[in-house]
Structures are given as structure tokens and as C-alpha cells.
Design a protein around this motif. Structure first.
Motif: not given
Ligand code: FES
Length: 114
Positions: A20-21, A23, A29, A31, A43-44, A52-53, A55
Motif C-alpha cells: 500500500k502506498s 505519503r 512517498e 510503500a 520508497d514507493n 512510483p509503483q 506498492y
């Protein structure tokens, strides 16, 4: 000490082996993953192509595989299996009651090993 940590969510908000991501602050951001009932924060944003994936990555043993190109990073150390190349940032997690706290980083965003 506790003010270096940011309250992220409840323990019950994180499911086993499913990321799950969140902030952490304006710059970061993260995870969260739960593996064997331990919560890890990374880090996400993938250090390979800055996507940014993380997560959404697949968990295998203690590694998360980035869904973009499959680079694998250890959830505790952020290192790849070969311990070379780019490394995913990891963050200290603190559990207090049913709440998950993550420590704000002091270092720069990305950390490379050659
Ligand atoms: S962006 Fe993550 S492996 Fe390429």
C-alpha cells in the motif's frame, strides 16, 4: 525521538504480502508491506526508472519485485539479490499500539552502489 516518526496508518490497514502506498511527507512517498506479520517501509519510487509503483510489486521471500521491469529489492536492506546496482531506500518502522509510524529520512532520495 518520536517526532522523527510520522504516523502512517493502523496495523490492520496493511495486509500480508500486499503493498500500500502512503505519503510520508512532501518529498517522500512510501510503500508498506507486511511479510510474516512484520511491516516494512520502502520508497514507493523505484530507483531504476523512478516509477512510483513499488506498492504494486510482487512479494517473493523477502524481496519486492518492481512491476515495471522486475528488479527485485530486499525489504529490509533495499539491495538487489546481487547487492549491486541501484538500491531501494528503506525506512525504519515503529509500531505503537495499533498504529504504524515511519521514520523520516535524513539522506538524499537515491543511493547508488557501484
Ligand atoms: S522502474 Fe522499477 S524496475 Fe524499472
Amino acid at each position: 525521538m518520536k517526532n522523527e516518526f510520522v504516523k502512517i496508518c493502523r496495523v490492520s490497514d496493511v495486509y500480508n504480502r500486499k503493498g500500500k502506498s502512503f505519503r510520508l511527507d512532501d518529498e517522500n512517498e512510501i510503500a508498506l508491506f507486511k511479510v510474516n506479520d512484520v511491516i516494512y517501509a520502502v520508497d514507493n519510487v523505484c530507483p531504476h526508472n523512478h516509477t512510483p509503483q513499488i506498492y504494486d510489486g510482487y512479494i517473493e521471500d523477502m524481496y519486492v519485485a518492481c512491476p515495471m521491469h522486475g528488479f527485485r529489492f530486499h525489504l529490509e536492506t533495499g539491495e538487489q539479490p546481487t547487492k549491486a546496482g541501484c538500491r531501494l531506500r528503506t525506512f525504519e518502522v515503529m509500531i505503537s499500539g495499533d498504529e504504524v509510524y515511519v521514520k523520516k529520512p535524513h539522506k538524499k532520495r537515491f543511493d547508488f552502489h557501484f
